[in-house]
Design a protein around this motif. Structure first.
Motif, short mmCIF file in Angstrom:
data_model
loop_
_atom_site.label_atom_id
_atom_site.label_comp_id
_atom_site.label_asym_id
_atom_site.label_seq_id
_atom_site.Cartn_x
_atom_site.Cartn_y
_atom_site.Cartn_z
N ILE A 21 -59.11 19.90 -79.81
CA ILE A 21 -57.95 19.03 -79.72
C ILE A 21 -57.34 19.12 -78.33
CG2 ILE A 21 -55.61 18.62 -80.57
CD1 ILE A 21 -56.60 19.48 -83.34
N ASP A 22 -57.18 17.97 -77.68
CA ASP A 22 -56.71 17.92 -76.29
C ASP A 22 -55.20 17.73 -76.18
OD1 ASP A 22 -59.33 17.86 -74.71
OD2 ASP A 22 -59.64 16.25 -76.14
N GLY A 23 -54.56 17.14 -77.19
CA GLY A 23 -53.13 16.88 -77.11
C GLY A 23 -52.57 16.54 -78.47
N PHE A 24 -51.24 16.61 -78.57
CA PHE A 24 -50.60 16.31 -79.84
C PHE A 24 -49.25 15.66 -79.61
CE2 PHE A 24 -48.97 20.52 -78.76
CZ PHE A 24 -47.63 20.43 -79.09
N ILE A 25 -48.84 14.86 -80.60
CA ILE A 25 -47.50 14.29 -80.65
C ILE A 25 -46.95 14.59 -82.04
CG2 ILE A 25 -46.12 12.18 -80.57
CD1 ILE A 25 -48.19 11.01 -78.66
N ALA A 26 -45.98 15.49 -82.09
CA ALA A 26 -45.38 15.91 -83.36
C ALA A 26 -43.97 15.33 -83.45
CB ALA A 26 -45.34 17.44 -83.45
N VAL A 27 -43.74 14.52 -84.45
CA VAL A 27 -42.45 13.85 -84.62
C VAL A 27 -41.67 14.52 -85.75
CG1 VAL A 27 -41.31 11.67 -85.17
CG2 VAL A 27 -43.39 11.67 -83.78
N SER A 28 -40.52 15.06 -85.41
CA SER A 28 -39.58 15.65 -86.38
C SER A 28 -40.22 16.68 -87.30
CB SER A 28 -38.93 14.54 -87.21
OG SER A 28 -38.21 13.66 -86.38
#
Length: 236
Positions: free
Chosen positions: A124-131
């Motif tokens: 996994i190269d990147g993540f976007i975690a919302v709330s």
């Protein structure tokens, strides 16, 4: 966005998949909120994230955790849902074996599972975690966090307050060269009512910046091409 049914560890898994037309396109997996609170892959925040990745040429997949919609099985409060996410990531990678990057994203409970998955999958190269609901789930397991990403929250969120997220992140370390950024969407509650465009803009700004850094353009600009043409004309 065609519907797909994937044989999973607890039976069939219902999903939506948008395949990129770009050879070697990156992949993105999107995870939905808590099933016991009505969370499904049809959640507006999940769809917003899904469409944001798809518009940028990702082969993008979202799915219903076990026991949700047409997905078989029963809710397991986290462990089995993490198993579902890992299984679906395997599936997504198997049909995109030349993908040049892998991203994961999730909202609320899905953000928690997203971060758990990140710790187990070095590709996994990147993540976007919302709330991520840091008041219910301690984020100290990110030790050290193996990839850069962003955690987004609304300043009116009474479920996953930014202060809870910051307090939980004080225990978190990151690997050398990686960074967890934080962003606040002003006026947004936990459900991002009337703030989906602002959420998308915040997530897209981060994603675009990461993509530009990973794939800097080697093509000359229009101005550079015009200068080259002028130089050629003068030589003639």
């Amino acid at each position: 966005m065609p519907e797909v049914i994937i044989p999973g560890p607890a039976g069939r898994i219902e999903a939506r998949y948008e395949e990129s037309e770009i050879p070697g396109a990156p992949i993105a997996l999107i995870l939905h909120p808590h099933p016991k609170a009505g969370g499904t892959m049809q959640d507006p925040v999940v769809i917003t994230l899904y469409e944001m990745f798809a518009k940028r040429g990702f082969s993008t997949l979202r799915f219903n955790f076990r026991g949700v919609g047409r997905s078989q099985g029963s809710f397991d409060a986290g462990p089995a849902e993490l198993s579902d996410a890992a299984y679906i990531l395997d599936y997504l990678e198997s049909i995109n074996d030349s993908a040049r990057a892998c991203w994961v994203s999730g909202y609320s409970f899905g953000a928690y599972i997203c971060l758990q998955l990140l710790m187990r999958r070095p590709e996994i190269d990147g993540f976007i975690a919302v709330s991520p609901p840091a008041n219910h789930y301690d984020l100290a397991f990110l030790a050290p966090c193996p990839a850069s990403g962003i955690i987004i929250a609304g300043d009116k969120d009474g479920v996953a307050a930014p202060s809870d997220i910051e307090r939980s992140l004080t225990k978190v370390r990151v690997q050398k060269g990686e960074e967890i950024e934080r962003a606040i969407v002003p006026g947004a509650n936990h459900f991002y009512q009337d703030k989906l465009e602002e959420l998308e803009a915040t997530a897209a700004e981060y994603l675009d910046r990461r993509l530009a850094a990973a794939n800097p353009s080697t093509l000359p600009s229009i101005e550079e091409l015009e200068d080259e043409i002028d130089d050629f004309d003068e030589e003639e």
